[in-house]
Design a protein around this motif. Structure first.
Motif, PDB file in Angstrom:
ATOM      1  N   LEU A  21     -40.614  65.667  -5.002  1.00 49.75           N
ATOM      2  CA  LEU A  21     -41.833  66.184  -4.399  1.00 49.75           C
ATOM      3  C   LEU A  21     -42.097  65.421  -3.109  1.00 49.75           C
ATOM      4  O   LEU A  21     -42.026  64.196  -3.089  1.00 49.75           O
ATOM      5  CB  LEU A  21     -43.013  66.011  -5.350  1.00 49.75           C
ATOM      6  N   VAL A  22     -42.378  66.138  -2.045  1.00 48.28           N
ATOM      7  CA  VAL A  22     -42.765  65.529  -0.778  1.00 48.28           C
ATOM      8  C   VAL A  22     -44.260  65.773  -0.632  1.00 48.28           C
ATOM      9  O   VAL A  22     -44.712  66.917  -0.687  1.00 48.28           O
ATOM     10  CB  VAL A  22     -41.999  66.137   0.418  1.00 48.28           C
ATOM     11  N   SER A  23     -45.015  64.682  -0.500  1.00 52.64           N
ATOM     12  CA  SER A  23     -46.469  64.805  -0.396  1.00 52.64           C
ATOM     13  C   SER A  23     -46.999  63.779   0.589  1.00 52.64           C
ATOM     14  O   SER A  23     -46.268  62.893   1.031  1.00 52.64           O
ATOM     15  CB  SER A  23     -47.115  64.587  -1.766  1.00 52.64           C
ATOM     16  N   ASN A  24     -48.295  63.907   0.908  1.00 51.00           N
ATOM     17  CA  ASN A  24     -48.878  62.858   1.735  1.00 51.00           C
ATOM     18  C   ASN A  24     -48.943  61.590   0.892  1.00 51.00           C
ATOM     19  O   ASN A  24     -48.717  61.625  -0.321  1.00 51.00           O
ATOM     20  CB  ASN A  24     -50.240  63.279   2.296  1.00 51.00           C
ATOM     21  N   SER A  25     -49.209  60.447   1.518  1.00 47.90           N
ATOM     22  CA  SER A  25     -49.087  59.169   0.820  1.00 47.90           C
ATOM     23  C   SER A  25     -50.057  59.012  -0.343  1.00 47.90           C
ATOM     24  O   SER A  25     -49.798  58.238  -1.247  1.00 47.90           O
ATOM     25  CB  SER A  25     -49.246  58.010   1.801  1.00 47.90           C
ATOM     26  N   THR A  26     -51.146  59.764  -0.358  1.00 51.90           N
ATOM     27  CA  THR A  26     -52.084  59.678  -1.479  1.00 51.90           C
ATOM     28  C   THR A  26     -51.707  60.620  -2.613  1.00 51.90           C
ATOM     29  O   THR A  26     -52.261  60.529  -3.698  1.00 51.90           O
ATOM     30  CB  THR A  26     -53.521  60.020  -1.024  1.00 51.90           C
ATOM     31  N   ARG A  33     -41.377  71.049  -2.500  1.00 55.01           N
ATOM     32  CA  ARG A  33     -40.589  70.728  -3.690  1.00 55.01           C
ATOM     33  C   ARG A  33     -39.140  70.948  -3.282  1.00 55.01           C
ATOM     34  O   ARG A  33     -38.792  72.024  -2.804  1.00 55.01           O
ATOM     35  CB  ARG A  33     -40.928  71.672  -4.846  1.00 55.01           C
ATOM     36  N   VAL A  34     -38.308  69.936  -3.494  1.00 57.01           N
ATOM     37  CA  VAL A  34     -36.924  70.022  -3.034  1.00 57.01           C
ATOM     38  C   VAL A  34     -35.988  69.804  -4.217  1.00 57.01           C
ATOM     39  O   VAL A  34     -36.110  68.805  -4.936  1.00 57.01           O
ATOM     40  CB  VAL A  34     -36.648  68.960  -1.938  1.00 57.01           C
ATOM     41  N   ALA A  45     -34.870  66.088   1.422  1.00 60.95           N
ATOM     42  CA  ALA A  45     -36.217  65.656   1.046  1.00 60.95           C
ATOM     43  C   ALA A  45     -36.668  64.488   1.917  1.00 60.95           C
ATOM     44  O   ALA A  45     -37.818  64.452   2.376  1.00 60.95           O
ATOM     45  CB  ALA A  45     -36.254  65.266  -0.431  1.00 60.95           C
ATOM     46  N   ARG A  46     -35.776  63.531   2.183  1.00 63.67           N
ATOM     47  CA  ARG A  46     -36.132  62.399   3.044  1.00 63.67           C
ATOM     48  C   ARG A  46     -36.402  62.853   4.468  1.00 63.67           C
ATOM     49  O   ARG A  46     -37.300  62.339   5.141  1.00 63.67           O
ATOM     50  CB  ARG A  46     -35.032  61.336   3.000  1.00 63.67           C
ATOM     51  N   LEU A  47     -35.637  63.835   4.951  1.00 61.96           N
ATOM     52  CA  LEU A  47     -35.848  64.363   6.299  1.00 61.96           C
ATOM     53  C   LEU A  47     -37.206  65.065   6.406  1.00 61.96           C
ATOM     54  O   LEU A  47     -37.934  64.867   7.377  1.00 61.96           O
ATOM     55  CB  LEU A  47     -34.715  65.322   6.670  1.00 61.96           C
ATOM     56  N   ILE A  48     -37.564  65.850   5.405  1.00 58.93           N
ATOM     57  CA  ILE A  48     -38.870  66.500   5.401  1.00 58.93           C
ATOM     58  C   ILE A  48     -39.973  65.444   5.400  1.00 58.93           C
ATOM     59  O   ILE A  48     -40.950  65.550   6.150  1.00 58.93           O
ATOM     60  CB  ILE A  48     -39.018  67.444   4.190  1.00 58.93           C
ATOM     61  N   ALA A  49     -39.820  64.408   4.584  1.00 54.56           N
ATOM     62  CA  ALA A  49     -40.834  63.356   4.509  1.00 54.56           C
ATOM     63  C   ALA A  49     -40.982  62.610   5.833  1.00 54.56           C
ATOM     64  O   ALA A  49     -42.051  62.089   6.145  1.00 54.56           O
ATOM     65  CB  ALA A  49     -40.505  62.376   3.386  1.00 54.56           C
ATOM     66  N   ALA A  50     -39.923  62.573   6.621  1.00 55.59           N
ATOM     67  CA  ALA A  50     -39.955  61.871   7.912  1.00 55.59           C
ATOM     68  C   ALA A  50     -40.561  62.719   9.033  1.00 55.59           C
ATOM     69  O   ALA A  50     -40.755  62.219  10.142  1.00 55.59           O
ATOM     70  CB  ALA A  50     -38.540  61.445   8.304  1.00 55.59           C
ATOM     71  N   ALA A  51     -40.893  63.967   8.775  1.00 55.62           N
ATOM     72  CA  ALA A  51     -41.360  64.874   9.827  1.00 55.62           C
ATOM     73  C   ALA A  51     -42.527  64.344  10.655  1.00 55.62           C
ATOM     74  O   ALA A  51     -42.485  64.436  11.885  1.00 55.62           O
ATOM     75  CB  ALA A  51     -41.693  66.242   9.236  1.00 55.62           C
ATOM     76  N   PRO A  52     -43.582  63.780  10.057  1.00 59.61           N
ATOM     77  CA  PRO A  52     -44.676  63.271  10.905  1.00 59.61           C
ATOM     78  C   PRO A  52     -44.223  62.161  11.861  1.00 59.61           C
ATOM     79  O   PRO A  52     -44.649  62.128  13.019  1.00 59.61           O
ATOM     80  CB  PRO A  52     -45.705  62.741   9.900  1.00 59.61           C
ATOM     81  N   ASP A  53     -43.347  61.280  11.382  1.00 63.85           N
ATOM     82  CA  ASP A  53     -42.829  60.211  12.245  1.00 63.85           C
ATOM     83  C   ASP A  53     -41.951  60.776  13.355  1.00 63.85           C
ATOM     84  O   ASP A  53     -42.002  60.315  14.497  1.00 63.85           O
ATOM     85  CB  ASP A  53     -42.037  59.193  11.425  1.00 63.85           C
ATOM     86  N   LEU A  54     -41.154  61.783  13.032  1.00 59.70           N
ATOM     87  CA  LEU A  54     -40.297  62.406  14.039  1.00 59.70           C
ATOM     88  C   LEU A  54     -41.132  63.132  15.092  1.00 59.70           C
ATOM     89  O   LEU A  54     -40.823  63.084  16.288  1.00 59.70           O
ATOM     90  CB  LEU A  54     -39.316  63.377  13.383  1.00 59.70           C
TER      91      LEU A  54
END
Length: 66
Positions: A21-26, A33-34, A45-54
């Motif tokens: 599951l990729v979610s915001n930190s809270t 869902r990957v 899943a890690r790439l999706i989670a990195a989207a805001p930083d990218l």
């Protein structure tokens, strides 16, 4: 443009499964869902989670003169 603010994180689904599951930190907002039964799925899943930083890095780069 608006989006769910980061950071986003990857966590395994609580039940035994190959879903991340990729979610915001809270954990209040589910982003994706990957199916992560392979190395490629886990990387996605890690790439999706990195989207805001990218997105932030791209905006900074756009505003920087080389």
């Amino acid at each position: 443009m608006t989006h769910t603010p980061g950071p986003w994180v990857c966590t395994p689904k609580k039940a035994p499964s190959s879903v991340l599951l990729v979610s915001n930190s809270t954990g209040a907002r589910l982003i994706a869902r990957v199916l992560a039964s392979s190395v490629e799925g886990k990387a996605n899943a890690r790439l999706i989670a990195a989207a805001p930083d990218l997105l932030e890095a791209g905006a900074l780069r756009r505003n920087t003169r080389w």
